[in-house]
Design a protein around this motif. Structure first.
Motif, short mmCIF file in Angstrom:
data_model
loop_
_atom_site.label_atom_id
_atom_site.label_comp_id
_atom_site.label_asym_id
_atom_site.label_seq_id
_atom_site.Cartn_x
_atom_site.Cartn_y
_atom_site.Cartn_z
N PRO A 160 0.87 -1.19 -0.05
CA PRO A 160 -0.01 -0.04 -0.02
C PRO A 160 0.86 1.35 -0.08
N GLY A 161 0.72 2.36 -0.89
CA GLY A 161 1.38 3.25 -0.99
C GLY A 161 2.36 3.59 -1.89
N VAL A 162 2.69 2.28 -2.35
CA VAL A 162 4.19 2.39 -3.42
C VAL A 162 3.56 2.91 -4.69
N MET A 163 2.50 2.43 -5.35
CA MET A 163 2.29 2.71 -6.46
C MET A 163 1.37 4.05 -6.66
N GLY A 164 0.74 4.53 -5.64
CA GLY A 164 -0.38 5.63 -5.74
C GLY A 164 -1.69 4.94 -5.69
N ALA A 165 -2.32 5.28 -6.86
CA ALA A 165 -3.55 4.77 -7.06
C ALA A 165 -3.88 3.35 -6.69
N ALA A 166 -4.90 3.03 -5.83
CA ALA A 166 -5.00 1.65 -5.69
C ALA A 166 -5.52 0.77 -6.70
N SER A 167 -6.22 1.46 -7.75
CA SER A 167 -6.62 0.48 -8.61
C SER A 167 -5.29 0.22 -9.56
N SER A 168 -4.27 0.69 -9.69
CA SER A 168 -3.22 0.51 -10.45
C SER A 168 -2.50 -0.93 -10.16
N GLY A 169 -2.78 -1.59 -9.18
CA GLY A 169 -2.28 -2.72 -9.19
C GLY A 169 -3.22 -3.98 -9.31
N VAL A 170 -4.57 -3.54 -9.54
CA VAL A 170 -5.54 -4.37 -9.81
C VAL A 170 -5.98 -4.77 -11.16
N GLU A 171 -5.77 -3.53 -12.07
CA GLU A 171 -6.14 -3.57 -13.30
C GLU A 171 -4.92 -3.99 -14.29
N GLU A 172 -4.42 -5.22 -13.86
CA GLU A 172 -3.39 -5.64 -14.75
C GLU A 172 -3.70 -6.75 -15.24
N SER A 173 -2.70 -7.36 -16.25
CA SER A 173 -2.63 -8.90 -16.59
C SER A 173 -2.43 -9.88 -15.53
N PHE A 174 -3.13 -10.97 -15.50
CA PHE A 174 -3.14 -11.93 -14.58
C PHE A 174 -3.96 -11.79 -13.33
N GLU A 175 -4.37 -10.25 -13.07
CA GLU A 175 -5.06 -10.12 -11.59
C GLU A 175 -6.52 -10.92 -11.88
#
Length: 250
Positions: A160-175
């Motif tokens: 949490p907090g590394v990438m900024g926007a929370a959705s940045s880590g979710v809307e990715e390939s394989f998620e």
């Protein structure tokens, strides 16, 4: 809570490497995660500090000694505790998944053993069954360090907090079991190619539908293995939903 990474490697100078830059580097300086390296050579008992020896039964290369590597690993256990996963990077391991990465990233940290040469003496895994043998893909690297860096990067970006926007880590390939949909940005037209009209429509429902459809199409065409698992999961989910509805109606 700081995500603590411990790396057992014969080349500690390779860390943090690229993880000392960009978002991971900023997170490291903020102490969002920490890094410690352990050199197994420090746990060798002979004057040459040997960490490997010739293969039993003959053959080329060298095999990493189980006694030395076990002592190095055991030195980290009291500090790291029993809840921290231990990964050994080896081409013989099971390919790691985004799901497993997310599990690791949500915990207190990870310990990674970086293989070299012909790999680890098998008795290390027999004596320390908590070790997970993993690999990145069906490829062979010169050592486990590049793979360890990739796995750490995958974990750190989910803190949490590394990438900024929370959705940045979710809307990715394989998620969600699919490859990510195609991405576009300005200019609107480039070399005669334009951004798809639906992405310029301002209709978020249509945009979401287009992205889902493209993700499914690209996954089916590019990664039939992922598509088969995705379809199986979807069929199972629908079957479970119908069974629950039937039980409710009764």
């Amino acid at each position: 809570m700081t995500f603590a990474a411990t790396i057992l490697t014969l080349y500690p100078e390779m860390f943090p490497g690229p993880l000392g830059a960009s978002l991971a580097g900023k997170a490291l300086s903020r102490a969002d995660w920490s890094l410690d390296t352990v050199n197994p050579r420090d746990f060798a008992t002979d004057k040459h500090r040997k960490v490997d020896d010739t293969p039993a039964g003959g053959g080329a290369g060298l095999v990493l000694k189980p006694d030395v590597w076990a002592r190095a690993l055991d030195s980290t256990l009291p500090e790291m505790g029993d809840t921290v996963p231990i990964l050994a990077m080896t081409p013989r391991g099971k390919p790691i998944t985004q799901g497993r990465i997310r599990e690791i990233a949500s915990g207190p940290g990870v310990t990674i053993l970086c293989g070299r040469f012909e790999g680890f003496d098998e008795r290390l895994f027999e004596a320390r069954p908590q070790i997970e043998e993993v690999c990145l893909a069906d490829i062979v690297l010169s050592g486990g360090e590049p793979a360890a860096l990739a796995i750490l990067d995958a974990c750190i970006r989910l803190i949490p907090g590394v990438m900024g926007a929370a959705s940045s880590g979710v809307e990715e390939s394989f998620e969600d079991g699919l490859l990510e949909y195609p991405q576009y940005t300005r200019p609107q037209e480039w070399e005669g190619r334009t951004i798809p009209e639906v992405l310029r429509s301002g209709d978020h429902a249509k945009v979401d539908a287009w992205r889902k459809a493209r993700a499914e199409t690209d996954t089916r065409l590019r990664r039939p293995d992922l598509w088969e698992r995705y379809e199986s999961a979807r069929v199972q989910s629908a079957s479970d939903a119908r069974r629950k509805q039937k039980d409710t109606d009764q």
